[in-house]
Design a protein around this motif. Structure first.
Motif, PDB file in Angstrom:
ATOM      1  N   HIS A 265      34.157  40.049  36.697  1.00 24.79           N
ATOM      2  CA  HIS A 265      33.492  41.323  36.431  1.00 24.79           C
ATOM      3  C   HIS A 265      32.510  41.189  35.276  1.00 24.79           C
ATOM      4  N   SER A 266      32.900  40.438  34.232  1.00 25.65           N
ATOM      5  CA  SER A 266      32.027  40.244  33.081  1.00 25.65           C
ATOM      6  C   SER A 266      30.748  39.502  33.470  1.00 25.65           C
ATOM      7  N   VAL A 267      30.900  38.438  34.256  1.00 22.56           N
ATOM      8  CA  VAL A 267      29.719  37.670  34.694  1.00 22.56           C
ATOM      9  C   VAL A 267      28.826  38.545  35.569  1.00 22.56           C
ATOM     10  N   TRP A 268      29.421  39.304  36.477  1.00 20.35           N
ATOM     11  CA  TRP A 268      28.666  40.196  37.369  1.00 20.35           C
ATOM     12  C   TRP A 268      27.868  41.215  36.562  1.00 20.35           C
ATOM     13  N   GLU A 269      28.514  41.858  35.601  1.00 24.28           N
ATOM     14  CA  GLU A 269      27.822  42.842  34.764  1.00 24.28           C
ATOM     15  C   GLU A 269      26.733  42.177  33.939  1.00 24.28           C
ATOM     16  N   SER A 270      27.013  40.983  33.408  1.00 17.70           N
ATOM     17  CA  SER A 270      26.037  40.289  32.572  1.00 17.70           C
ATOM     18  C   SER A 270      24.790  39.901  33.357  1.00 17.70           C
ATOM     19  N   PHE A 271      24.941  39.685  34.659  1.00 15.56           N
ATOM     20  CA  PHE A 271      23.795  39.375  35.514  1.00 15.56           C
ATOM     21  C   PHE A 271      23.244  40.635  36.184  1.00 15.56           C
ATOM     22  N   PHE A 272      23.481  41.788  35.547  1.00 14.93           N
ATOM     23  CA  PHE A 272      22.964  43.060  36.048  1.00 14.93           C
ATOM     24  C   PHE A 272      23.386  43.303  37.494  1.00 14.93           C
ATOM     25  N   ARG A 273      24.663  42.974  37.739  1.00 13.03           N
ATOM     26  CA  ARG A 273      25.307  43.195  39.043  1.00 13.03           C
ATOM     27  C   ARG A 273      24.612  42.453  40.186  1.00 13.03           C
ATOM     28  N   ASN A 274      24.186  41.258  39.899  1.00 12.00           N
ATOM     29  CA  ASN A 274      23.636  40.375  40.926  1.00 12.00           C
ATOM     30  C   ASN A 274      24.658  40.200  42.044  1.00 12.00           C
ATOM     31  N   VAL A 275      24.223  40.382  43.287  1.00 10.51           N
ATOM     32  CA  VAL A 275      25.133  40.383  44.433  1.00 10.51           C
ATOM     33  C   VAL A 275      25.849  39.045  44.604  1.00 10.51           C
ATOM     34  N   LYS A 276      25.284  37.959  44.091  1.00  8.04           N
ATOM     35  CA  LYS A 276      25.937  36.660  44.214  1.00  8.04           C
ATOM     36  C   LYS A 276      27.237  36.590  43.415  1.00  8.04           C
ATOM     37  N   PHE A 277      27.423  37.511  42.472  1.00  8.88           N
ATOM     38  CA  PHE A 277      28.609  37.489  41.628  1.00  8.88           C
ATOM     39  C   PHE A 277      29.513  38.701  41.854  1.00  8.88           C
ATOM     40  N   THR A 278      29.286  39.445  42.938  1.00  6.66           N
ATOM     41  CA  THR A 278      30.053  40.669  43.179  1.00  6.66           C
ATOM     42  C   THR A 278      31.558  40.396  43.222  1.00  6.66           C
ATOM     43  N   PRO A 279      32.355  41.145  42.443  1.00  2.00           N
ATOM     44  CA  PRO A 279      33.811  40.942  42.460  1.00  2.00           C
ATOM     45  C   PRO A 279      34.428  41.324  43.799  1.00  2.00           C
ATOM     46  N   SER A 280      35.677  40.911  43.978  1.00  2.00           N
ATOM     47  CA  SER A 280      36.423  41.181  45.205  1.00  2.00           C
ATOM     48  C   SER A 280      37.197  42.486  45.085  1.00  2.00           C
ATOM     49  N   LEU A 281      37.022  43.365  46.058  1.00  2.00           N
ATOM     50  CA  LEU A 281      37.779  44.618  46.082  1.00  2.00           C
ATOM     51  C   LEU A 281      39.264  44.337  46.276  1.00  2.00           C
ATOM     52  N   ALA A 282      39.597  43.339  47.096  1.00  2.00           N
ATOM     53  CA  ALA A 282      41.005  43.010  47.324  1.00  2.00           C
ATOM     54  C   ALA A 282      41.667  42.551  46.026  1.00  2.00           C
ATOM     55  N   GLN A 283      40.951  41.759  45.236  1.00  5.78           N
ATOM     56  CA  GLN A 283      41.513  41.326  43.964  1.00  5.78           C
ATOM     57  C   GLN A 283      41.666  42.502  43.003  1.00  5.78           C
ATOM     58  N   ARG A 284      40.702  43.425  43.030  1.00  4.26           N
ATOM     59  CA  ARG A 284      40.802  44.619  42.178  1.00  4.26           C
ATOM     60  C   ARG A 284      42.057  45.412  42.519  1.00  4.26           C
ATOM     61  N   ARG A 285      42.381  45.506  43.810  1.00  5.63           N
ATOM     62  CA  ARG A 285      43.569  46.249  44.227  1.00  5.63           C
ATOM     63  C   ARG A 285      44.848  45.561  43.719  1.00  5.63           C
ATOM     64  N   LEU A 286      44.861  44.232  43.740  1.00  3.29           N
ATOM     65  CA  LEU A 286      46.015  43.521  43.195  1.00  3.29           C
ATOM     66  C   LEU A 286      46.209  43.861  41.722  1.00  3.29           C
ATOM     67  N   VAL A 287      45.119  43.849  40.965  1.00  5.33           N
ATOM     68  CA  VAL A 287      45.202  44.137  39.531  1.00  5.33           C
ATOM     69  C   VAL A 287      45.675  45.565  39.308  1.00  5.33           C
ATOM     70  N   GLU A 288      45.121  46.497  40.082  1.00  6.57           N
ATOM     71  CA  GLU A 288      45.528  47.897  39.944  1.00  6.57           C
ATOM     72  C   GLU A 288      47.007  48.094  40.261  1.00  6.57           C
ATOM     73  N   ALA A 289      47.530  47.281  41.166  1.00  4.45           N
ATOM     74  CA  ALA A 289      48.943  47.391  41.551  1.00  4.45           C
ATOM     75  C   ALA A 289      49.864  46.625  40.614  1.00  4.45           C
ATOM     76  N   GLY A 290      49.278  45.917  39.642  1.00  2.08           N
ATOM     77  CA  GLY A 290      50.100  45.132  38.726  1.00  2.08           C
ATOM     78  C   GLY A 290      50.597  43.833  39.322  1.00  2.08           C
ATOM     79  N   LEU A 291      50.009  43.419  40.437  1.00  6.08           N
ATOM     80  CA  LEU A 291      50.409  42.168  41.086  1.00  6.08           C
ATOM     81  C   LEU A 291      49.512  41.057  40.545  1.00  6.08           C
TER      82      LEU A 291
END
Length: 536
Positions: A265-291
């Protein structure tokens, strides 16, 4: 160096660009896992080491933990009892920052927050000597920004160790916008004196490793999201076919899903949300679930004591075809031809038409992945790129929904006859290894073109920092000059949006290599022509 008044200027020690003398103190601020690891490295190298932590009592606890690790090194025969005792005697906790006043080098390993690091550096500047190097172990923040509040930001440098610091050899030495070149050289020399392999990076988002490694995780997550394969199969293919030490799902479970996602997320934001660095929604869900992976007991995989680790998809045994017919060569998979012959399968020469692949007895084709889908052809099975086809223990195959069953069975049987396990995956463009490697090459070419690091340092960083079998430039050199570019171009046509659009640097690199090949071919023709004329 003397100034006009005859006084020694504060930068004299740095201008010598030598490693910090072993007799001088190294201080570490922040005593978590990384701080303790860095302290141990400096201690074993022979320095007096001081530890400070803002939480009372934490530094003293870290001293005890490091002492226990030194004892284990002694038990393993990696240091003598005298060496352990001497090292332990050089290690001291301090309760206040003032206790670091005699340090020649301070390495901070505190929380990844810019405001916290800035405040710390500002406080340290009032305490330490003018020739003291101030180093940040940040993995994702700007060294320039961390040092911006200093009166003399030239003394600040990034020293990014990799976890576990005592074991992993790589250190990224990062020069901020204002970092004095002499300070960077001194930091590089010090890391080398500590037995590490330093590489130099410009202060751009992610530095080298955390910038270029993003596709290794992202492509695995995307393939899973597109129902191309399950995590266990993707991990197995990248390990056993791609030559990587771990797959993206097991590796992020080890790192911690929250840590890995935060860096992405930090790299993506630092590159002004360049699509090549877009984070994974599935990984975000894992983090939100505490997994969060191993540390929480579950992530992509379940780590409960009674949990059964899922097995990768492995095809049932199939009979080997009696023969294959070459069709247009095999490109980077050319090693398969002698392997097929050694397995007792007849290799017949075809008419040279078609892409890199083989015609099977039933009339279907087995074709090296090129970024297109098998569904675009009548009766085709794609096979994945391998780091080393002889050493590979597994090969992935991707048939189209309408591919003949006989064709798939013949393809499975062929690779099984070569001693490979076979994983049949969905018809995703670029498959698994090929698209991951092509994206790594693309980001590496872009990083080198932007002056992040040299090609040699990039390859070294990716081998030593994340245990890739070879660096991206070395892998690119093993492939046809346009393979990565053309595969990404085909992917971009099928998955529009820009993520897979090959960058300008990769285009220029591929074009230059093509021009070199054409020049060499013309030179060869000219040489042959001249020789023939001389002989006549």
């Amino acid at each position: 160096m003397e100034n006009s008044s005859g006084r020694i200027t504060p930068m004299t020690a740095l201008e010598q660009s030598a490693a910090v003398d072993r007799g001088r103190t190294v201080a570490v601020v922040g005593t978590g896992t990384m701080g303790q690891g860095i302290a141990q490295v400096a201690l074993v190298a022979g320095h007096p080491v001081r530890l400070y932590d803002a939480v009372p009592g934490r530094a003293a606890e870290a001293v005890e933990a490091i002492g226990a690790r030194l004892s284990r090194l002694e038990q393993k025969g990696r240091m003598t009892a005298a060496e352990r005792a001497a090292a332990r005697a050089r290690l001291h906790p301090v309760a206040e920052l003032d206790g670091l006043s005699d340090a020649a080098l301070v390495v901070e390993a505190v929380v990844e927050r810019l405001d916290v690091k800035r405040e710390l550096f500002t406080a340290l500047e009032e305490i330490v000597a003018e020739d003291c190097l101030l180093a940040t172990n940040t993995s994702s923040l700007s060294v320039t920004a961390v040092a911006a509040a200093l009166r003399r930001p030239g003394r600040a440098v990034g020293l990014h160790f990799f976890n576990p610091a005592p074991l992993l050899p790589l250190v990224e030495v990062v020069s901020g916008f204002a970092t004095d070149p002499a300070a960077a050289r001194a930091a590089t020399a010090t890391a080398a004196a500590w037995g590490k392999t330093p590489v130099h990076s410009a202060d751009l988002p992610g530095f080298i490793v955390n910038r270029i490694a993003r596709p290794f995780y992202a492509e695995g997550f995307a393939i899973h999201g597109d129902r191309g394969a399950d995590p266990a199969t993707i991990d197995a293919v990248l390990r056993e076919c791609g030559g990587f030490r771990m797959g993206p799902f097991e590796l992020t479970d080890l790192i911690g899903q929250d840590v890995n996602e935060a860096v992405t997320h930090s790299v993506w934001e630092s590159f002004f949300r360049n699509v090549k660095f877009t984070p994974s929604l599935a990984q975000r869900r894992l983090v939100e679930a505490g997994l969060l992976g191993r540390k929480s007991g579950r992530g992509w995989y379940d780590y409960a004591p009674d949990a059964v680790r899922p097995e990768p998809h492995t095809a049932d045994p199939a009979p080997a075809p009696e023969y294959v017919v070459t069709a247009g060569g095999l490109g980077p998979a050319a090693e398969l031809l002698p392997m097929i012959a050694e397995a007792g399968i007849t290799v017949r020469e075809g008419d040279g038409e078609g892409g890199p692949g083989l015609v099977l007895p039933g009339g279907g084709q087995l074709v090296l992945v090129d970024g297109r889908t098998a569904a675009e052809f009548r009766d085709v099975v794609h096979f994945d790129l391998a780091f080393d086809y002889r050493a590979a223990g597994r090969i992935a195959l991707a048939p189209a929904p309408h591919t003949e069953e006989r064709t798939l069975r013949e393809a499975i049987g062929l690779f099984q006859a070569l001693g490979k396990k076979v994983s049949v995956i969905g018809d995703v463009p670029g498959m698994i290894v090929a698209r991951t490697v092509a994206m790594l090459i693309d980001l590496a070419a872009d990083a080198a073109a932007q002056g992040v690091a040299t090609e040699a340092d990039i390859d070294t960083a990716m081998r030593l920092g994340v245990n890739y079998p070879v660096g991206p430039f070395e892998w690119d050199g093993r492939l046809p000059h346009d393979y990565a570019h053309d595969l990404l171009e085909a992917l971009h046509a099928r998955v529009p949006g820009g993520r897979y659009a090959p960058g300008l640097a990769l285009f220029q690199r591929s074009s230059a290599r093509e021009a070199d090949d054409e020049g060499a071919e013309r030179a060869g023709r000219s040489g042959r022509s001249g020789t023939e004329g001389a002989e006549s």
